[in-house]
Design a protein around this motif. Structure first.
Motif, mmCIF file in Angstrom:
data_model
loop_
_atom_site.group_PDB
_atom_site.id
_atom_site.type_symbol
_atom_site.label_atom_id
_atom_site.label_comp_id
_atom_site.label_asym_id
_atom_site.label_seq_id
_atom_site.Cartn_x
_atom_site.Cartn_y
_atom_site.Cartn_z
ATOM 1 N N HIS A 21 -24.157 -21.888 -29.782
ATOM 2 C CA HIS A 21 -24.803 -21.230 -30.845
ATOM 3 C C HIS A 21 -24.075 -21.030 -31.957
ATOM 4 C CE1 HIS A 21 -26.443 -17.429 -32.991
ATOM 5 N NE2 HIS A 21 -27.769 -18.082 -32.515
ATOM 6 N N TYR A 23 -22.971 -18.824 -33.799
ATOM 7 C CA TYR A 23 -22.112 -17.697 -34.081
ATOM 8 C C TYR A 23 -20.624 -18.042 -33.186
ATOM 9 C CZ TYR A 23 -25.844 -14.543 -35.823
ATOM 10 O OH TYR A 23 -27.111 -14.014 -36.599
ATOM 11 N N ASP A 37 -29.624 -22.793 -33.678
ATOM 12 C CA ASP A 37 -29.908 -21.176 -33.392
ATOM 13 C C ASP A 37 -30.730 -21.105 -32.000
ATOM 14 O OD1 ASP A 37 -32.419 -22.259 -33.756
ATOM 15 O OD2 ASP A 37 -32.903 -21.338 -35.646
ATOM 16 N N SER A 38 -31.042 -19.890 -31.784
ATOM 17 C CA SER A 38 -31.946 -19.618 -30.383
ATOM 18 C C SER A 38 -32.982 -20.720 -30.215
ATOM 19 C CB SER A 38 -32.359 -18.280 -30.498
ATOM 20 O OG SER A 38 -31.528 -17.309 -30.522
ATOM 21 N N PHE A 60 -28.854 -14.222 -22.342
ATOM 22 C CA PHE A 60 -30.241 -14.145 -22.468
ATOM 23 C C PHE A 60 -30.556 -16.007 -22.968
ATOM 24 C CE2 PHE A 60 -29.599 -13.301 -26.997
ATOM 25 C CZ PHE A 60 -30.435 -14.110 -27.410
ATOM 26 N N MET A 61 -29.566 -16.362 -23.608
ATOM 27 C CA MET A 61 -29.624 -17.863 -24.230
ATOM 28 C C MET A 61 -29.683 -18.889 -22.806
ATOM 29 S SD MET A 61 -27.639 -17.608 -27.750
ATOM 30 C CE MET A 61 -28.273 -16.550 -29.010
ATOM 31 N N TYR A 109 -38.830 -10.574 -28.319
ATOM 32 C CA TYR A 109 -38.153 -11.368 -29.216
ATOM 33 C C TYR A 109 -37.101 -12.348 -27.816
ATOM 34 C CZ TYR A 109 -34.103 -12.225 -32.567
ATOM 35 O OH TYR A 109 -33.311 -12.761 -33.194
ATOM 36 N N ASN A 111 -34.230 -12.455 -27.658
ATOM 37 C CA ASN A 111 -33.097 -11.722 -27.268
ATOM 38 C C ASN A 111 -33.705 -10.747 -26.438
ATOM 39 O OD1 ASN A 111 -32.486 -13.196 -29.649
ATOM 40 N ND2 ASN A 111 -30.808 -11.656 -30.103
ATOM 41 N N SER A 126 -36.189 -15.689 -33.968
ATOM 42 C CA SER A 126 -36.237 -15.228 -35.570
ATOM 43 C C SER A 126 -36.746 -16.585 -36.397
ATOM 44 C CB SER A 126 -34.742 -14.665 -35.862
ATOM 45 O OG SER A 126 -33.902 -15.602 -35.647
ATOM 46 N N HIS A 172 -25.813 -6.236 -36.596
ATOM 47 C CA HIS A 172 -26.425 -6.522 -37.728
ATOM 48 C C HIS A 172 -26.703 -5.126 -38.378
ATOM 49 C CE1 HIS A 172 -27.088 -10.669 -36.658
ATOM 50 N NE2 HIS A 172 -27.242 -10.882 -37.926
ATOM 51 N N HIS A 195 -30.142 -11.981 -42.014
ATOM 52 C CA HIS A 195 -30.819 -12.371 -40.843
ATOM 53 C C HIS A 195 -31.806 -11.254 -40.688
ATOM 54 C CE1 HIS A 195 -31.840 -12.990 -36.825
ATOM 55 N NE2 HIS A 195 -30.949 -14.104 -36.719
ATOM 56 N N GLU A 197 -32.788 -9.537 -38.233
ATOM 57 C CA GLU A 197 -32.312 -8.613 -37.411
ATOM 58 C C GLU A 197 -31.508 -7.137 -38.349
ATOM 59 O OE1 GLU A 197 -29.907 -9.903 -34.340
ATOM 60 O OE2 GLU A 197 -31.056 -11.227 -33.616
ATOM 61 N N SER A 211 -33.364 -16.965 -40.077
ATOM 62 C CA SER A 211 -32.675 -17.425 -38.751
ATOM 63 C C SER A 211 -31.515 -17.932 -39.191
ATOM 64 C CB SER A 211 -33.415 -17.896 -37.777
ATOM 65 O OG SER A 211 -33.624 -19.329 -38.258
ATOM 66 N N THR A 212 -30.547 -18.079 -38.088
ATOM 67 C CA THR A 212 -29.251 -18.885 -38.640
ATOM 68 C C THR A 212 -29.476 -20.332 -38.686
ATOM 69 O OG1 THR A 212 -28.674 -19.262 -36.140
ATOM 70 C CG2 THR A 212 -27.981 -17.316 -37.108
HETATM 71 P P1 13P Z 1 -31.002 -17.062 -34.145
HETATM 72 O O1 13P Z 1 -31.906 -17.230 -33.459
HETATM 73 O O2 13P Z 1 -31.375 -16.760 -35.681
HETATM 74 O O3 13P Z 1 -29.741 -17.823 -34.112
HETATM 75 O O4 13P Z 1 -30.365 -15.551 -33.772
HETATM 76 C C1 13P Z 1 -30.061 -15.103 -32.553
HETATM 77 C C2 13P Z 1 -29.065 -14.080 -32.513
HETATM 78 O O5 13P Z 1 -28.667 -13.354 -31.522
HETATM 79 C C3 13P Z 1 -28.882 -13.391 -33.815
HETATM 80 O O6 13P Z 1 -28.250 -12.242 -33.621
#
Ligand code: 13P
Ligand code: SF4
Length: 301
Positions: A21, A23, A37-38, A60-61, A109, A111, A126, A172, A195, A197, A211-212
């Protein structure tokens, strides 16, 4: 031998692909075969040929990758890397809410846990929430869990009202509108990306809510050269690497998701060496959760 070459050798011998990811720590992003991103990672998980997916992200990913790939081995280097927001609602709590609103569709979501996804009609990330939510008719009653902020963001974009679960991202939630204003004063003219969030007043203080993956695309395609970034600081690595002549400023140094940082090169190496920790989802839950995820992937493609 460096730890990087050891990871590459182990990945080859295990027929493994490494997904990370945006992050993740810079060194983990660097060794990964694919960073995103997710939404991008969920899509990638359905496309890879490798028999093993090592997921450098939060639980969760990896669980989503396991749901979409019942025949593959999905490993997470540190199984304690959870997402506190995903744990803010249980399947039982969602069932109780659905019972109070029998005509409503339930949307989660990404997440969220596999058990919560299994209770839902649709999943969103997102990166696709606006497009996916627009597919519901305006008069459809919607329960949106667990992120109140992404839910209210999409509701206001589409001019709709959702029944929102009061979940949030603790990382966030630390960002304030005053910090955005201070960053604007320090870097006049810079474009502010946050973001979805983030809380409503922070989103309102920004120029873009992305989103990221959306931030990476926007920074690449925009003629602007200076950006203020309101999300987890791991993304700065990719933004700066992909746009060496542009400038990126973090709104606050405290925007760190401790769970995203639990994956290290050492834990990634050990995961590959010892084939651990395997992420599995009971078949009855996985089949129902896959419906919500595939509905999203079909809707937003
Ligand atoms: P993204 O889907 O934008 O990468 O966000 C995932 C996430 O956990 C943001 O906190
Ligand atoms: Fe969860 Fe927030 Fe971390 Fe994203 S940044 S994984 S929403 S705790």
């Amino acid at each position: 031998m460096t730890i990087q070459s050891e990871i590459q050798r182990l990945a080859r011998s295990r027929d493994a692909v490494i997904l990370a990811h945006n992050y993740q720590r810079a060194e983990v992003q660097e060794i990964a075969d694919f960073t995103g991103d997710s939404l991008e990672l969920a899509r990638k998980a359905t496309q890879v040929q490798a028999s093993t997916i090592v997921f450098c992200g939060v639980y969760f990913m990896a669980e989503t990758a396991a749901i979409l790939n019942p025949g593959k081995t999905v490993l997470i280097p540190n199984p304690d890397a959870g997402c506190p927001m995903a744990d803010m609602i249980t399947a039982e709590q969602l069932r109780a809410m659905k019972a109070q609103h029998p005509g409503a569709k339930a949307v989660c979501y990404v997440n969220s846990t596999a058990e919560v996804k299994a209770e839902c009609d649709m999943c969103v990330t997102s990166g696709n929430a606006e497009k996916v939510m627009a597919s519901f008719s305006a008069d459809q009653e919607i329960i949106f869990v667990p992120d109140q902020h992404l839910g209210s963001h999409v509701a206001s974009l589409l001019g709709r009202k959702y029944l929102l679960w009061p979940g949030y991202c603790p990382t966030h939630a630390r960002l304030t509108a005053a910090q955005i204003e201070a960053a604007r004063k320090a870097h006049p003219g810079a474009v502010v990306m946050v973001h979805p969030e983030c809380p409503a007043d922070v989103r309102a203080a920004a120029d873009r809510q992305l989103s990221t993956g959306g931030m990476c695309r926007f920074a690449r395609e925009s003629p602007d050269t200076e950006f203020i970034v309101g999300t987890e600081l791991g993304i700065l690595h990719r933004l700066q690497k992909e746009n060496p002549s542009k400038h990126f400023h973090q709104v606050s140094d405290s925007l760190i998701c401790p769970n995203m940082k639990k994956t290290t090169l050492e834990s990634l190496r050990d995961a590959l060496a010892e084939n651990k920790t395997r992420v599995t989802v009971p078949a009855d839950i996985a089949v129902r959760a896959a419906r919500a995820i595939n509905a999203m992937l079909g809707c937003a493609s």
